[in-house]
Design an enzyme around this catalytic site. Structure first.
Site, mmCIF file in Angstrom:
data_model
loop_
_atom_site.group_PDB
_atom_site.id
_atom_site.type_symbol
_atom_site.label_atom_id
_atom_site.label_comp_id
_atom_site.label_asym_id
_atom_site.label_seq_id
_atom_site.Cartn_x
_atom_site.Cartn_y
_atom_site.Cartn_z
ATOM 1 N N LYS A 13 0.811 -1.216 0.000
ATOM 2 C CA LYS A 13 0.000 0.000 0.000
ATOM 3 C C LYS A 13 0.849 1.274 0.000
ATOM 4 O O LYS A 13 0.487 2.263 -0.624
ATOM 5 C CB LYS A 13 -1.026 0.003 1.140
ATOM 6 C CG LYS A 13 -0.462 -0.184 2.531
ATOM 7 C CD LYS A 13 -1.593 -0.362 3.525
ATOM 8 C CE LYS A 13 -1.127 -0.358 4.972
ATOM 9 N NZ LYS A 13 0.182 -0.956 5.271
ATOM 10 N N ARG A 88 -6.488 2.732 11.160
ATOM 11 C CA ARG A 88 -6.143 1.333 11.426
ATOM 12 C C ARG A 88 -7.099 0.709 12.432
ATOM 13 O O ARG A 88 -6.960 -0.477 12.743
ATOM 14 C CB ARG A 88 -4.723 1.266 11.997
ATOM 15 C CG ARG A 88 -3.651 0.888 10.991
ATOM 16 C CD ARG A 88 -2.348 0.863 11.739
ATOM 17 N NE ARG A 88 -1.333 0.066 11.136
ATOM 18 C CZ ARG A 88 -0.381 0.540 10.333
ATOM 19 N NH1 ARG A 88 -0.365 1.803 10.002
ATOM 20 N NH2 ARG A 88 0.546 -0.255 9.877
ATOM 21 N N ARG A 127 12.400 -7.132 2.978
ATOM 22 C CA ARG A 127 12.235 -5.704 2.652
ATOM 23 C C ARG A 127 13.379 -4.857 3.215
ATOM 24 O O ARG A 127 13.773 -5.006 4.366
ATOM 25 C CB ARG A 127 10.900 -5.228 3.228
ATOM 26 C CG ARG A 127 10.580 -3.792 2.894
ATOM 27 C CD ARG A 127 9.122 -3.514 3.058
ATOM 28 N NE ARG A 127 8.720 -3.353 4.448
ATOM 29 C CZ ARG A 127 7.513 -2.935 4.813
ATOM 30 N NH1 ARG A 127 6.601 -2.662 3.903
ATOM 31 N NH2 ARG A 127 7.204 -2.817 6.084
ATOM 32 N N ARG A 161 13.752 -2.275 8.362
ATOM 33 C CA ARG A 161 12.983 -1.692 9.459
ATOM 34 C C ARG A 161 13.060 -2.596 10.686
ATOM 35 O O ARG A 161 13.025 -3.815 10.549
ATOM 36 C CB ARG A 161 11.520 -1.538 9.044
ATOM 37 C CG ARG A 161 11.259 -0.287 8.262
ATOM 38 C CD ARG A 161 9.880 -0.236 7.674
ATOM 39 N NE ARG A 161 8.787 -0.552 8.593
ATOM 40 C CZ ARG A 161 7.505 -0.354 8.303
ATOM 41 N NH1 ARG A 161 7.173 0.159 7.133
ATOM 42 N NH2 ARG A 161 6.560 -0.660 9.153
ATOM 43 N N ARG A 172 2.535 -8.021 13.974
ATOM 44 C CA ARG A 172 1.888 -6.968 13.175
ATOM 45 C C ARG A 172 0.742 -7.538 12.339
ATOM 46 O O ARG A 172 -0.308 -6.909 12.206
ATOM 47 C CB ARG A 172 2.924 -6.291 12.263
ATOM 48 C CG ARG A 172 3.872 -5.392 13.040
ATOM 49 C CD ARG A 172 5.084 -5.014 12.230
ATOM 50 N NE ARG A 172 4.763 -4.191 11.086
ATOM 51 C CZ ARG A 172 5.503 -4.167 9.965
ATOM 52 N NH1 ARG A 172 6.569 -4.923 9.851
ATOM 53 N NH2 ARG A 172 5.160 -3.378 8.985
#
Ligand code: AMP
Length: 218
Positions: A13, A88, A127, A161, A172
Site C-alpha cells: 500500500k 487502522r 524488505r 525496518r 503486526r
C-alpha cells in the site's frame, strides 16, 4: 479526490500510495513514515511510540487522531489526499469521517489490498528501504540495480525496518487481523470500497487501481 489505502503490512500500500499520489497529484500522508521521522528526531512523541512500534503494536487512537488532525488541517485547496496507514481501527475511521465532515469533504474511495498471508511474510522478511529518500526494495524480488545503492537518490543507507524482523512481523499481521481488517466491512457499508489484487507486480497493481478509480469517477 480523497483516498485511503488499506491492507496488511507488506501488501504494497505504501508503494502504491506514492505512485498514485504522484499520478493524481494528491498529497500523501503516511502515518508510519511520520512516526519513524519522530523516532529518528528523538522528539517526545518519538520516544513515546518507539517501543510500541518495535513490538508490532498499534500506537493509541488518541495519539494517532491528534497526528492526523494536524496533517489534515494543514491541507490547502490541493486536489485531495491519499492516506497510507490511517485509519487502522474503527475508532480512527469514525473520527476521520468527523474531521472531514467539518472540512466539508469526505473519503471518496478506499483501496483494500488483498494479498496472500504467505506472500506478505516473504515480502516483509526481505524488505529494505533507503533511510534518506524512503524508496523500498526487496532483497530478492526487487533489489537495487547496484548492490547496496539506492536507485532513486544514490544513498548507501539501505536498511531493514526494526519491525520487519520475523517475530515482530507475526505480531503486526495479527494486529492487522484483529484491529484493521474490520475496516473492510466499515467501508463496504459506506459503499466506497475497492478491492485490489495486491499479489500482482507493482505496475499491474497500479494499472488496476487507476482503472477502478476512473470507473468511480465516470
Ligand atoms: P506502517 O509503516 O504503516 O507499517 O506503520 C509502522 C508502525 O507505526 C505500525 O506498526 C504502528 O505501530 C504505527 N502506526 C502507524 N500508523 C498507525 C495508526 N494509524 N494507528 C496506530 N499505529 C500506527
Amino acid at each position: 479526490m480523497n483516498i485511503i489505502v488499506l491492507g496488511a503490512p507488506g501488501a504494497g500500500k505504501g508503494t502504491q500510495a506514492s505512485i498514485i499520489a504522484q499520478k493524481l497529484e494528491l498529497k500523501k500522508f503516511s502515518t508510519g513514515d511520520m512516526l519513524r521521522a519522530e523516532v529518528a528526531s528523538g522528539s517526545e512523541l518519538g520516544n513515546k511510540v518507539q517501543n510500541i512500534m518495535n513490538s508490532g503494536e498499534l500506537v493509541s487512537d488518541e495519539i494517532m487522531i491528534g497526528v492526523i488532525v494536524e496533517q489534515i488541517s494543514s491541507l490547502d485547496d490541493s486536489k485531495g489526499f491519499i492516506l497510507d496507514g490511517f485509519p487502522r481501527t474503527i475508532a480512527q475511521a469514525v473520527n476521520l469521517d468527523k474531521i472531514l465532515e467539518e472540512k466539508e469533504c469526505k473519503v471518496d474511495c478506499v483501496l483494500a489490498f488483498d494479498v496472500d498471508f504467505d506472500v506478505l511474510v516473504e515480502r516483509l522478511a526481505g524488505r529494505i528501504y533507503c533511510k534518506d529518500c524512503g524508496t523500498t526494495f526487496h532483497e530478492v524480488f526487487s533489489p537495487p540495480k547496484q548492490g547496496g545503492i539506492c536507485d532513486n537518490c544514490g544513498s548507501v543507507n539501505l536498511v531493514r525496518r526494526d519491525d520487519d524482523k520475523r517475530e515482530v512481523v507475526t505480531a503486526r499481521l495479527n494486529k492487522y487481523l484483529e484491529m484493521t481488517e474490520p475496516l473492510i466491512n466499515y467501508y463496504q457499508d459506506k459503499k466506497n470500497l475497492i478491492i485490489v489484487n495486491g499479489d500482482n507486480d507493482v505496475a499491474k497493481v497500479t494499472q488496476e487501481i487507476l482503472k477502478k478509480i476512473e470507473l468511480i469517477n465516470a
